[in-house]
Design an enzyme around this catalytic site. Sequence first.
Site, short mmCIF file in Angstrom:
data_model
loop_
_atom_site.label_atom_id
_atom_site.label_comp_id
_atom_site.label_asym_id
_atom_site.label_seq_id
_atom_site.Cartn_x
_atom_site.Cartn_y
_atom_site.Cartn_z
N ASP A 9 0.84 -1.20 0.00
CA ASP A 9 0.00 0.00 0.00
C ASP A 9 0.88 1.24 0.00
O ASP A 9 1.99 1.23 0.55
CB ASP A 9 -0.87 0.05 1.27
CG ASP A 9 -1.94 -1.04 1.30
OD1 ASP A 9 -2.20 -1.66 0.25
OD2 ASP A 9 -2.51 -1.25 2.38
N MET A 10 0.36 2.31 -0.56
CA MET A 10 1.09 3.58 -0.58
C MET A 10 1.51 4.00 0.82
O MET A 10 2.62 4.49 1.03
CB MET A 10 0.21 4.65 -1.22
CG MET A 10 0.85 6.02 -1.33
SD MET A 10 -0.29 7.16 -2.17
CE MET A 10 0.68 8.67 -2.13
#
Length: 212
Positions: free
Chosen positions: A54-55
């Site tokens: 995930d970012m």
Amino acid sequence: MTELQTIHEDPHLLVLDKPAGLLCVPGRSEDKQDCLSARAQRRWPDALVVHRLDMATSGLVLMARSPGMQRALGDAFAARQVHKRYEAIVDGLLPAGDDWSLIDAPLIADWPRRPLQKIDPSGKPSQTRWRVARALPERHASHLWLEPLTGRSHQLRVHLLSIGHPILGDALYGSEEVRQRAPRLLLHATALEFRHPADGRLLRLESPPPFA
């Protein structure tokens, strides 16, 4: 621009330490073209994505340096032959111990609230092992080791929320109070262990969490 942190480099593959807040691959809009894969390809033009974080998550990302290696590593992930460990700081006090617990809860996209995910009996099977590394009473929090047995989107975040211990700093799933208790999502991919497809040697790469 943050300099890429290289944990491992050889002619076949790379392991990079992704900072929080950086995409693994480009997004659709013009302002989301800066990402780990684009930065890697400026230095290693043959770098190919194998898996993603995930970012908001930091830590170890594995990249291949040829299509054949990309397939081999992708197959290893699919066959659960890549051992992954994460660390997180979560809300609430949990007793430390030697035993691992298992969260076994299927996940599905929460379509009205995309990109969020939710637990649903009709979702894909999803399993996470977790264990308490240490209690943090001064923060009313706990430091956990996490081992996802499956690789669903937002799996660790949703599974920990489901047992009442959301990750501190989680802007997607945490309450306002949980979000405010950390400047970022306190989730880090700390270890990858797998057999190198080129020669069979066991590789174990580690990166300590920046928030521990």
